[in-house]
Motif scaffolding. Sequence first.
Motif, PDB file in Angstrom:
ATOM      1  N   SER A 177      31.628  40.596  27.677  1.00  0.00           N
ATOM      2  CA  SER A 177      30.461  40.217  28.495  1.00  0.00           C
ATOM      3  C   SER A 177      29.595  41.434  28.823  1.00  0.00           C
ATOM      4  N   ALA A 178      30.106  42.619  28.570  1.00  0.00           N
ATOM      5  CA  ALA A 178      29.322  43.849  28.804  1.00  0.00           C
ATOM      6  C   ALA A 178      28.027  43.846  27.997  1.00  0.00           C
ATOM      7  N   CYS A 179      27.970  43.035  26.955  1.00  0.00           N
ATOM      8  CA  CYS A 179      26.764  42.987  26.106  1.00  0.00           C
ATOM      9  C   CYS A 179      25.539  42.595  26.916  1.00  0.00           C
ATOM     10  N   ARG A 180      25.780  42.016  28.076  1.00  0.00           N
ATOM     11  CA  ARG A 180      24.656  41.525  28.905  1.00  0.00           C
ATOM     12  C   ARG A 180      23.660  42.618  29.252  1.00  0.00           C
ATOM     13  N   CYS A 181      24.119  43.863  29.284  1.00  0.00           N
ATOM     14  CA  CYS A 181      23.211  44.941  29.702  1.00  0.00           C
ATOM     15  C   CYS A 181      22.076  45.137  28.703  1.00  0.00           C
ATOM     16  N   PHE A 182      22.233  44.640  27.494  1.00  0.00           N
ATOM     17  CA  PHE A 182      21.105  44.676  26.549  1.00  0.00           C
ATOM     18  C   PHE A 182      19.942  43.875  27.122  1.00  0.00           C
ATOM     19  N   GLY A 183      20.264  42.801  27.811  1.00  0.00           N
ATOM     20  CA  GLY A 183      19.220  41.978  28.433  1.00  0.00           C
ATOM     21  C   GLY A 183      18.459  42.741  29.494  1.00  0.00           C
ATOM     22  N   TYR A 184      19.154  43.610  30.226  1.00  0.00           N
ATOM     23  CA  TYR A 184      18.483  44.414  31.247  1.00  0.00           C
ATOM     24  C   TYR A 184      17.479  45.372  30.583  1.00  0.00           C
ATOM     25  N   LYS A 191      21.451  53.236  17.803  1.00  0.00           N
ATOM     26  CA  LYS A 191      21.725  53.237  19.244  1.00  0.00           C
ATOM     27  C   LYS A 191      22.415  51.945  19.698  1.00  0.00           C
ATOM     28  N   ALA A 192      22.467  50.941  18.827  1.00  0.00           N
ATOM     29  CA  ALA A 192      23.167  49.695  19.181  1.00  0.00           C
ATOM     30  C   ALA A 192      24.645  49.961  19.446  1.00  0.00           C
ATOM     31  N   SER A 193      25.112  51.125  19.025  1.00  0.00           N
ATOM     32  CA  SER A 193      26.542  51.463  19.207  1.00  0.00           C
ATOM     33  C   SER A 193      26.919  51.501  20.685  1.00  0.00           C
ATOM     34  N   CYS A 194      25.925  51.656  21.553  1.00  0.00           N
ATOM     35  CA  CYS A 194      26.254  51.726  22.996  1.00  0.00           C
ATOM     36  C   CYS A 194      26.379  50.339  23.614  1.00  0.00           C
ATOM     37  N   ILE A 195      26.006  49.289  22.893  1.00  0.00           N
ATOM     38  CA  ILE A 195      26.094  47.924  23.440  1.00  0.00           C
ATOM     39  C   ILE A 195      27.404  47.298  22.955  1.00  0.00           C
ATOM     40  N   SER A 196      28.237  46.871  23.918  1.00  0.00           N
ATOM     41  CA  SER A 196      29.558  46.323  23.580  1.00  0.00           C
ATOM     42  C   SER A 196      29.429  45.064  22.730  1.00  0.00           C
ATOM     43  N   ALA A 244      28.080  57.458  24.961  1.00  0.00           N
ATOM     44  CA  ALA A 244      27.411  56.145  24.962  1.00  0.00           C
ATOM     45  C   ALA A 244      26.445  56.030  26.151  1.00  0.00           C
ATOM     46  N   MET A 245      26.785  56.678  27.248  1.00  0.00           N
ATOM     47  CA  MET A 245      25.901  56.681  28.430  1.00  0.00           C
ATOM     48  C   MET A 245      24.577  57.365  28.093  1.00  0.00           C
ATOM     49  N   VAL A 246      24.645  58.443  27.327  1.00  0.00           N
ATOM     50  CA  VAL A 246      23.423  59.156  26.907  1.00  0.00           C
ATOM     51  C   VAL A 246      22.622  58.285  25.937  1.00  0.00           C
ATOM     52  N   THR A 247      23.325  57.682  24.981  1.00  0.00           N
ATOM     53  CA  THR A 247      22.649  56.790  24.017  1.00  0.00           C
ATOM     54  C   THR A 247      21.932  55.656  24.746  1.00  0.00           C
ATOM     55  N   TRP A 248      22.590  55.129  25.765  1.00  0.00           N
ATOM     56  CA  TRP A 248      22.009  54.034  26.568  1.00  0.00           C
ATOM     57  C   TRP A 248      20.677  54.487  27.186  1.00  0.00           C
ATOM     58  N   ILE A 249      20.677  55.678  27.787  1.00  0.00           N
ATOM     59  CA  ILE A 249      19.452  56.172  28.427  1.00  0.00           C
ATOM     60  C   ILE A 249      18.361  56.403  27.381  1.00  0.00           C
ATOM     61  N   GLU A 250      18.764  56.955  26.228  1.00  0.00           N
ATOM     62  CA  GLU A 250      17.771  57.178  25.153  1.00  0.00           C
ATOM     63  C   GLU A 250      17.163  55.846  24.713  1.00  0.00           C
TER      64      GLU A 250
END
Length: 364
Positions: A91-98, A82-87, A340-346
């Motif tokens: 700087s988009a990688c920041r959402c992993f922090g959220y 699922k890491a494939s959804c994190i850029s 990727a949006m679905v992967t993010w939610i999962e």
Amino acid sequence: MAGTVTVPGSSTPSTPLLKDELDIVIPTIRNLDFLEMWRPFFQPYHLIIVQDGDPTKTIKVPEGFDYELYNRNDINRILGPKASCISFKDSACRCFGYMVSKKKYIYTIDDDCFVAKDPSGKDINALEQHIKNLLSPSTPFFFNTLYDPYREGADFVRGYPFSLREGAHTAVSHGLWLNIPDYDAPTQLVKPKERNERYVDAVMTIPKGTLFPMCGMNLAFDRDLIGPAMYFGLMGDGQPIGRYDDMWAGWCVKVICDHLSLGVKTGLPYIWHSKASNPFVNLKKEYKGIFWQEDIIPFFQNVTIPKDCDTVQKCYIYLSGQVKEKLGTIDPYFVKLGDAMVTWIEAWDELNPSTPAAANGKAK
Ligand SMILES: O=c1ccn([C@@H]2O[C@H](COP(=O)(O)OP(=O)(O)O[C@H]3O[C@@H](CO)[C@H](O)[C@H]3O)[C@@H](O)[C@H]2O)c(=O)[nH]1
Ligand SMILES: [Mn+2]
């Protein structure tokens, strides 16, 4: 010192507001010396540092800060496929922090953003202002011409319906920037010397039904209310587009906030943005987005989220399907983004099982 709560009867302020309920998320490829300037305001809070780029590089964090740091190896270890959804390399990688945060509120800031001064010359505690914005209601259903009616010294103006004066819960607080404005590359190229020197002393709710360009540089949000929608879209390494991560998140967030009757505010606080990124590099990253967005914006303006989507996750999954169906015809990238949006939610639900989908997204 951060906005503090003073215990009645005691002269000294006790704990900073939301000290244990807010994480500060910083994406970085640099060192974090900028934190020295923020120390008076940030030191009481927990930091989540998302180290982008080469994971073997050591990022030095100034002494005295309470933090957790994640590099790409950590993201891959924690999320697996699922890491494939994190850029990566954006700087988009920041959402992993959220996603890994366990707190109710998030503040995210870039490492080239410093403490700005207000017109009186006083240092601006941006975090304190964001907290004020998030803890006071929004007015998305009817515009108050005297701006934020909940602010000290302001109120609702004549003609404002009393039935709407309770307002809506605030999900997002979007701050601004003095010095280097967040311009797109063409504007940067045409106006290389332009600096934002205008301090507008206002906070406004963005009206329901209106989209806005959300900048991730100086942004706070209520993670319980809207966190699962704060996915900063696939950018950077291997992607055909960059610098639209925060824009994408902002468009998804706004349509979902409108659907769930949540508010989005913009205006104060300002930070001092010190570094203009290279306009030519930015143009390469942005150029597809500049013409794609002429189709993306009408998509978000016309999407209608079904009534039975009563949580952020349900809204987001619905949006992902619409993205694939309606924008997938523009470019295969949008099919990948929808997935990727679905992967993010999962991944979000895997890391945050304690906030059942039904619980969040609903104004409490
Ligand atoms: O590959 C990268 C590049 C940068 N970062 C970190 O992200 C932020 C922003 O980087 P920078 O200040 O160099 O870029 P800006 O153009 O000013 O960024 C703003 O524009 C938008 C880009 O999408 C966004 O709203 C703002 O971030 C810094 O903390 C870098 O260290 C990274 O992690 N990976
Ligand atoms: Mn910058």
